[in-house]
Design an enzyme around this catalytic site. Structure first.
Site, mmCIF file in Angstrom:
data_model
loop_
_atom_site.group_PDB
_atom_site.id
_atom_site.type_symbol
_atom_site.label_atom_id
_atom_site.label_comp_id
_atom_site.label_asym_id
_atom_site.label_seq_id
_atom_site.Cartn_x
_atom_site.Cartn_y
_atom_site.Cartn_z
ATOM 1 N N ASP A 1 -9.676 -29.468 -16.465
ATOM 2 C CA ASP A 1 -8.960 -28.621 -17.420
ATOM 3 C C ASP A 1 -7.784 -27.924 -16.753
ATOM 4 O O ASP A 1 -6.698 -27.810 -17.331
ATOM 5 C CB ASP A 1 -9.913 -27.606 -18.065
ATOM 6 C CG ASP A 1 -10.759 -26.846 -17.051
ATOM 7 O OD1 ASP A 1 -10.778 -27.198 -15.852
ATOM 8 O OD2 ASP A 1 -11.428 -25.873 -17.468
ATOM 9 N N GLU B 1 -8.419 -18.245 -11.806
ATOM 10 C CA GLU B 1 -7.216 -18.787 -12.451
ATOM 11 C C GLU B 1 -5.913 -18.322 -11.812
ATOM 12 O O GLU B 1 -4.847 -18.855 -12.131
ATOM 13 C CB GLU B 1 -7.223 -18.398 -13.932
ATOM 14 C CG GLU B 1 -8.407 -18.979 -14.708
ATOM 15 C CD GLU B 1 -8.532 -18.444 -16.115
ATOM 16 O OE1 GLU B 1 -8.958 -19.209 -17.011
ATOM 17 O OE2 GLU B 1 -8.212 -17.252 -16.339
ATOM 18 N N HIS C 1 -16.199 -28.818 -18.478
ATOM 19 C CA HIS C 1 -15.221 -29.118 -17.433
ATOM 20 C C HIS C 1 -15.754 -28.515 -16.142
ATOM 21 O O HIS C 1 -15.355 -27.435 -15.709
ATOM 22 C CB HIS C 1 -13.845 -28.557 -17.793
ATOM 23 C CG HIS C 1 -13.009 -29.507 -18.599
ATOM 24 N ND1 HIS C 1 -12.538 -30.695 -18.081
ATOM 25 C CD2 HIS C 1 -12.587 -29.452 -19.879
ATOM 26 C CE1 HIS C 1 -11.850 -31.332 -19.014
ATOM 27 N NE2 HIS C 1 -11.867 -30.606 -20.118
ATOM 28 N N TYR D 1 -14.808 -47.300 -6.214
ATOM 29 C CA TYR D 1 -13.514 -46.663 -5.982
ATOM 30 C C TYR D 1 -13.101 -46.919 -4.537
ATOM 31 O O TYR D 1 -13.929 -46.769 -3.626
ATOM 32 C CB TYR D 1 -13.578 -45.141 -6.180
ATOM 33 C CG TYR D 1 -13.742 -44.665 -7.604
ATOM 34 C CD1 TYR D 1 -13.809 -45.534 -8.676
ATOM 35 C CD2 TYR D 1 -13.827 -43.300 -7.865
ATOM 36 C CE1 TYR D 1 -13.961 -45.067 -9.968
ATOM 37 C CE2 TYR D 1 -13.981 -42.818 -9.161
ATOM 38 C CZ TYR D 1 -14.053 -43.704 -10.210
ATOM 39 O OH TYR D 1 -14.210 -43.240 -11.489
#
Length: 435
Positions: free
Chosen positions: A136, A412, A131, A336
């Site tokens: 994630d 995090e 990832h 895209y």
């Protein structure tokens, strides 16, 4: 009665503001309480990454969590996608929230306890899987958003549609996938989504910050393939050849003039990059053909046509000048659109982002030449896509490992801000502030 109206409206405004502040505080407290769970989910996904259209274990974890919250769940959407439908206790709009699920063919070298050791097959080769773009964290954040909003179900003025999307980085060769396929399979219907919000973690933006841009925020992208065909010969007798290597070199050099001489860079940036050159098998043999692959990026339909037309013209005419031919495919495998934040929606929802992060922590950013298939959702309904800080405080964007690299790293501590922002956007839109 007229002379009392200003006071009536002021009272209503103050009451609404107080209610909104109360909701923001409740959301903030709930998000903070889920911090450990968010990190645990993220670490589990990180340790067990899966490539696009192969997110089987990932989808199972997400589906089970949504079902445990009493959310209606659809699985197998666009191969491995998961759609959750949370119907509020009161009537109102349908808000779509999107999180992407897939990992990348990158071998991790970050020294963390939950580093990926996974290997898989990609384009016929065994690769490490990581990832390396933060998907994630996106899934873990949205699982927490689902838990917060499910706990407020009876007070929700509308419906929330959770779009866990596979293959954002592109489906494997020969397969369909991503946002475009989710839309084709009805992910924005039954019930019909009125607005869509999404976020992307950024390893080079400090934690606690949110960055955004109205209008074109991420580039539209088309890949390109140019095949130059000449005439093969012994390397000692180049006059017997029409050398596709020399022709390709001239084409690559000339392509650089598109951005520097054709695109008005004072209005919108553009990119033309050749990333692959394949030709020849031996040092003393001039090959018959050379294949080049690359990417073009743009922020308007006008610039897309301008760049594409010029790539075709330069490649074919340069080859013709040398007696060779050039076949140009744009796109040859993926395209895209521009990730375009609805201008009115962005302006109306900006206070929601500021309430979540603090006004001083919500920053306007320049356009980004990376691309996102969230743009397909924005083609169908108004959307807002923003960036969430994931770089440790005090870090430098110049030295922080970038996305799609083996050293990609996230702090995090900023994940809960993502939960607060998505919840605030949802509730404020339902309250009519984004309409």
């Amino acid at each position: 009665m007229k002379k009392f109206l200003p006071f009536v409206f002021t009272a209503i405004s103050l009451a609404a503001s107080a209610q909104n502040n109360s909701s923001n505080k409740i959301i903030s407290n709930k998000a903070d309480a889920l911090k450990d769970k968010i990190i645990a989910w993220r670490r589990d996904f990180h340790e067990h990454p899966e490539l696009g259209n192969r997110e089987v274990r990932t989808a199972d974890i997400i589906a089970k969590h949504l079902k445990s919250l009493g959310i209606e769940v659809q699985t197998g959407v666009a191969t491995t996608g998961v759609v959750g439908i949370l119907k509020g206790g009161k009537p109102g709009p349908v808000v779509g929230l999107r999180a992407d699920m897939d990992a990348l063919p990158v071998t991790e070298r970050v020294n963390i306890p939950f580093a990926s050791k996974v290997k898989a097959q990609y384009n016929g080769n065994e690769v490490g899987v990581m990832h390396a773009c933060g998907h994630d964290s996106h899934m873990a954040i949205m699982m927490a958003v689902a838990e917060v909003l499910a706990g407020m179900k009876k007070d929700l003025h509308g419906t929330v549609k959770f779009l866990f999307q596979p293959a954002e980085e592109g489906a494997p060769a020969g397969e369909k996938g991503g946002a475009e396929q989710m839309i084709a399979e009805g992910a924005l219907e039954n019930p019909k989504v009125d607005v869509v919000f999404g976020l992307h973690i950024n390893s080079q933006t400090e934690v606690g910050k949110i960055v955004y841009r109205p209008g074109g925020t991420m580039a539209g992208v088309s890949d390109m393939q140019i095949t130059v065909k000449g005439r093969s010969a012994h390397g000692a007798y180049p006059w017997s050849s029409i050398d596709p290597v020399v022709v390709s070199a001239q084409i690559i050099s000339s392509l650089q003039s598109i951005v520097s001489r054709n695109v008005n860079v004072t209005e919108n940036p553009a990119v033309v990059t050749v990333g692959v050159i394949q030709g020849g098998s031996r040092f003393n043999i001039i090959p018959e053909s050379v294949k080049m692959q690359g990417t073009i990026r743009y922020f308007t339909e006008y610039d897309e046509k301008l760049v594409t037309d010029n790539v075709r013209r330069i490649a074919t005419k340069t080859a013709e000048a040398y007696g060779a031919t050039a076949e140009v495919l744009i796109p040859y495998s993926n395209h895209y659109p521009v990730t375009f934040n609805d201008v009115d929606l962005t302006a109306k929802m900006l206070p929601s982002l500021q309430a979540a992060a603090g006004k001083e922590n919500v920053l306007l950013r320049p356009p980004v030449t990376g691309a996102e298939d969230f743009s397909f959702f924005q083609q169908k309904v108004p959307g807002l896509f923003f960036f969430l800080g994931g770089m440790p405080k005090g870090g430098s964007p110049l030295t922080a490992p970038s996305h799609h690299t083996p050293d990609f790293y996230l702090d995090e501590s900023g994940f809960t801000l993502g939960v607060k922002a998505l919840c605030d956007l949802t509730l404020d839109y339902m309250a009519g502030k984004g309409k």
